[in-house]
Design a protein around this motif. Structure first.
Motif, PDB file in Angstrom:
ATOM      1  N   THR A 169       0.829  -1.196   0.000  1.00  0.00           N
ATOM      2  CA  THR A 169       0.000   0.000   0.000  1.00  0.00           C
ATOM      3  C   THR A 169       0.867   1.250   0.000  1.00  0.00           C
ATOM      4  N   GLU A 170       0.608   2.146  -0.942  1.00  0.00           N
ATOM      5  CA  GLU A 170       1.257   3.445  -1.004  1.00  0.00           C
ATOM      6  C   GLU A 170       0.176   4.523  -0.925  1.00  0.00           C
ATOM      7  N   ILE A 171       0.601   5.769  -0.759  1.00  0.00           N
ATOM      8  CA  ILE A 171      -0.352   6.869  -0.668  1.00  0.00           C
ATOM      9  C   ILE A 171       0.078   7.976  -1.613  1.00  0.00           C
ATOM     10  N   LYS A 172      -0.894   8.656  -2.192  1.00  0.00           N
ATOM     11  CA  LYS A 172      -0.600   9.805  -3.042  1.00  0.00           C
ATOM     12  C   LYS A 172      -1.300  11.032  -2.476  1.00  0.00           C
ATOM     13  N   THR A 173      -0.729  12.198  -2.718  1.00  0.00           N
ATOM     14  CA  THR A 173      -1.338  13.442  -2.262  1.00  0.00           C
ATOM     15  C   THR A 173      -2.562  13.766  -3.114  1.00  0.00           C
ATOM     16  N   SER A 174      -3.430  14.611  -2.558  1.00  0.00           N
ATOM     17  CA  SER A 174      -4.692  14.912  -3.214  1.00  0.00           C
ATOM     18  C   SER A 174      -5.038  16.381  -2.994  1.00  0.00           C
ATOM     19  N   ASN A 175      -5.793  16.945  -3.915  1.00  0.00           N
ATOM     20  CA  ASN A 175      -6.348  18.291  -3.774  1.00  0.00           C
ATOM     21  C   ASN A 175      -7.870  18.181  -3.781  1.00  0.00           C
ATOM     22  N   TYR A 176      -8.542  18.921  -2.901  1.00  0.00           N
ATOM     23  CA  TYR A 176      -9.998  18.850  -2.850  1.00  0.00           C
ATOM     24  C   TYR A 176     -10.562  20.137  -2.271  1.00  0.00           C
ATOM     25  N   THR A 177     -11.883  20.300  -2.433  1.00  0.00           N
ATOM     26  CA  THR A 177     -12.583  21.503  -1.998  1.00  0.00           C
ATOM     27  C   THR A 177     -13.617  21.132  -0.947  1.00  0.00           C
ATOM     28  N   MET A 178     -13.636  21.884   0.144  1.00  0.00           N
ATOM     29  CA  MET A 178     -14.594  21.642   1.209  1.00  0.00           C
ATOM     30  C   MET A 178     -15.608  22.772   1.297  1.00  0.00           C
ATOM     31  N   PHE A 179     -16.836  22.399   1.692  1.00  0.00           N
ATOM     32  CA  PHE A 179     -17.778  23.398   2.172  1.00  0.00           C
ATOM     33  C   PHE A 179     -17.434  23.680   3.625  1.00  0.00           C
ATOM     34  N   MET A 180     -17.258  24.960   3.967  1.00  0.00           N
ATOM     35  CA  MET A 180     -16.760  25.335   5.285  1.00  0.00           C
ATOM     36  C   MET A 180     -17.784  26.185   6.029  1.00  0.00           C
ATOM     37  N   PHE A 181     -17.992  25.837   7.292  1.00  0.00           N
ATOM     38  CA  PHE A 181     -18.801  26.633   8.205  1.00  0.00           C
ATOM     39  C   PHE A 181     -17.938  27.041   9.391  1.00  0.00           C
ATOM     40  N   THR A 182     -18.021  28.298   9.802  1.00  0.00           N
ATOM     41  CA  THR A 182     -17.333  28.761  10.993  1.00  0.00           C
ATOM     42  C   THR A 182     -18.318  29.495  11.892  1.00  0.00           C
ATOM     43  N   GLY A 183     -18.107  29.373  13.180  1.00  0.00           N
ATOM     44  CA  GLY A 183     -18.926  30.086  14.147  1.00  0.00           C
ATOM     45  C   GLY A 183     -18.110  30.376  15.386  1.00  0.00           C
ATOM     46  N   GLY A 184     -18.273  31.579  15.945  1.00  0.00           N
ATOM     47  CA  GLY A 184     -17.500  31.912  17.118  1.00  0.00           C
ATOM     48  C   GLY A 184     -17.794  33.301  17.636  1.00  0.00           C
ATOM     49  N   VAL A 185     -16.816  33.842  18.343  1.00  0.00           N
ATOM     50  CA  VAL A 185     -16.940  35.142  18.989  1.00  0.00           C
ATOM     51  C   VAL A 185     -15.691  35.964  18.686  1.00  0.00           C
TER      52      VAL A 185
ATOM     53  N   PHE B 190     -13.508  39.527  19.900  1.00  0.00           N
ATOM     54  CA  PHE B 190     -13.297  40.503  20.959  1.00  0.00           C
ATOM     55  C   PHE B 190     -12.461  41.655  20.396  1.00  0.00           C
ATOM     56  N   ASP B 191     -12.985  42.856  20.444  1.00  0.00           N
ATOM     57  CA  ASP B 191     -12.235  44.034  20.006  1.00  0.00           C
ATOM     58  C   ASP B 191     -11.530  44.668  21.199  1.00  0.00           C
ATOM     59  N   VAL B 192     -10.236  44.869  21.071  1.00  0.00           N
ATOM     60  CA  VAL B 192      -9.436  45.579  22.072  1.00  0.00           C
ATOM     61  C   VAL B 192      -8.751  46.727  21.339  1.00  0.00           C
ATOM     62  N   GLY B 193      -9.412  47.858  21.285  1.00  0.00           N
ATOM     63  CA  GLY B 193      -8.900  48.952  20.463  1.00  0.00           C
ATOM     64  C   GLY B 193      -8.910  48.530  19.011  1.00  0.00           C
ATOM     65  N   PRO B 194      -7.798  48.737  18.287  1.00  0.00           N
ATOM     66  CA  PRO B 194      -7.749  48.343  16.871  1.00  0.00           C
ATOM     67  C   PRO B 194      -7.426  46.867  16.668  1.00  0.00           C
ATOM     68  N   VAL B 195      -7.318  46.117  17.740  1.00  0.00           N
ATOM     69  CA  VAL B 195      -6.970  44.696  17.661  1.00  0.00           C
ATOM     70  C   VAL B 195      -8.215  43.843  17.874  1.00  0.00           C
ATOM     71  N   THR B 196      -8.398  42.845  17.015  1.00  0.00           N
ATOM     72  CA  THR B 196      -9.500  41.893  17.147  1.00  0.00           C
ATOM     73  C   THR B 196      -8.931  40.516  17.474  1.00  0.00           C
ATOM     74  N   ILE B 197      -9.525  39.859  18.458  1.00  0.00           N
ATOM     75  CA  ILE B 197      -9.115  38.509  18.852  1.00  0.00           C
ATOM     76  C   ILE B 197     -10.282  37.568  18.547  1.00  0.00           C
ATOM     77  N   PRO B 198     -10.170  36.701  17.545  1.00  0.00           N
ATOM     78  CA  PRO B 198     -11.248  35.770  17.222  1.00  0.00           C
ATOM     79  C   PRO B 198     -11.079  34.443  17.969  1.00  0.00           C
ATOM     80  N   LEU B 199     -12.183  33.803  18.261  1.00  0.00           N
ATOM     81  CA  LEU B 199     -12.213  32.438  18.785  1.00  0.00           C
ATOM     82  C   LEU B 199     -13.323  31.717  18.029  1.00  0.00           C
ATOM     83  N   GLU B 200     -12.963  30.690  17.237  1.00  0.00           N
ATOM     84  CA  GLU B 200     -13.953  30.139  16.317  1.00  0.00           C
ATOM     85  C   GLU B 200     -13.831  28.636  16.171  1.00  0.00           C
ATOM     86  N   LEU B 201     -14.958  28.028  15.889  1.00  0.00           N
ATOM     87  CA  LEU B 201     -15.045  26.627  15.510  1.00  0.00           C
ATOM     88  C   LEU B 201     -15.156  26.553  13.996  1.00  0.00           C
TER      89      LEU B 201
END
Length: 250
Positions: A160-176, A178-189
């Motif tokens: 058994t050998e393996i080859k690399t692959s390219n593919y496209t995903m449907f992506m969903f993100t959700g999170g919160v 936080f703005d600290v002045g001009p800086v944004t800190i994201p936390l996301e799934l």
């Protein structure tokens, strides 16, 4: 209209998985030769890795945005298989399989901030393009996982050998965010599903015949794409505002 440009970095833990390659494959033809496989010994896999990289987003009115990025990711997974003795059914042990893959991930997401406040829920929908750069497939205890349908008695790591692959995903993100002045800190799934996934044997494995004989000295070339990915990311983004200051009173 007010809009902002956000540049920064994101990264975190990611998980990925794939189903077992189907067993009991009748009458699979490759290069004019017909094969009948009882078990490919390519197990279902699941694992944890990590990734990170640069991210850029333009957001209009602090409500709707367009995000892209470039992440380098360790997309690793492993699978187990309980091996039984042919005929008696007695347990012989556990075979383990490991896939180690390095890939580039490039998302293209539409983002929606649900409020204009300094702490706000954010959702994203779109595509993520996965470009695998290198990949390996290894086994432990593979001497006990020889496929009884394989006439030459080779272990999975030998055929058994393996080859690399390219593919496209449907992506969903959700999170919160936080703005600290001009800086944004994201936390996301982040959760993505491979839009081109097909679990048929012929779509996941190519058979390279070494001697033109049915089920003897063939090599399996396994396509290393995953069924899906998920992760928890955080980071830091610096915000530049244009067209007036953002209104965060709502």
């Amino acid at each position: 209209m007010h809009f902002s440009l956000r540049l920064g970095v994101k990264g975190g833990l990611n998980v990925q998985g794939a189903e077992e390659v189907p067993e009991n494959v009748p009458n699979y033809r490759a290069n004019g030769t017909t094969y009948d496989f009882q078990d490919t010994n390519i197990f279902g896999m699941f694992g944890v890795g990590g990734g990170g990289g640069a991210v850029a987003e333009i957001r209009f009115g602090e409500i709707v945005g367009l995000e892209t990025g470039f992440y380098v990711s360790a997309d690793n997974a492993k699978g187990n298989n309980e091996v039984t003795q042919a005929g008696s059914g007695s347990q012989e042990g556990t075979a383990r399989q490991f896939q180690k893959t390095t890939a580039f991930h490039v998302p293209l997401l539409v983002k929606f901030a649900l409020t204009k406040k300094d702490i706000r829920p954010v959702l994203g929908l779109g595509l993520e393009f996965v470009i695998q750069r290198d990949s390996s497939l290894t086994y432990e205890n593979d001497q006990i996982a020889v496929d009884p349908s394989n006439d030459d008695g080779r272990a999975p790591s030998e055929r058994t050998e393996i080859k690399t692959s390219n593919y496209t995903m449907f992506m969903f993100t959700g999170g919160v965010e936080f703005d600290v002045g001009p800086v944004t800190i994201p936390l996301e799934l982040r959760v993505g599903y491979n839009l081109g996934w097909d679990n048929q044997f012929a779509q996941r494995v190519d058979v390279r015949d070494q001697d033109g004989m049915d089920n003897q000295n063939e090599t399996f070339i396994y396509d290393g794409r995953y069924l899906g990915h998920a992760g928890i990311f955080t980071g830091v983004q610096y915000r530049w505002d244009f067209g007036g200051s953002p209104d965060t009173s709502e």
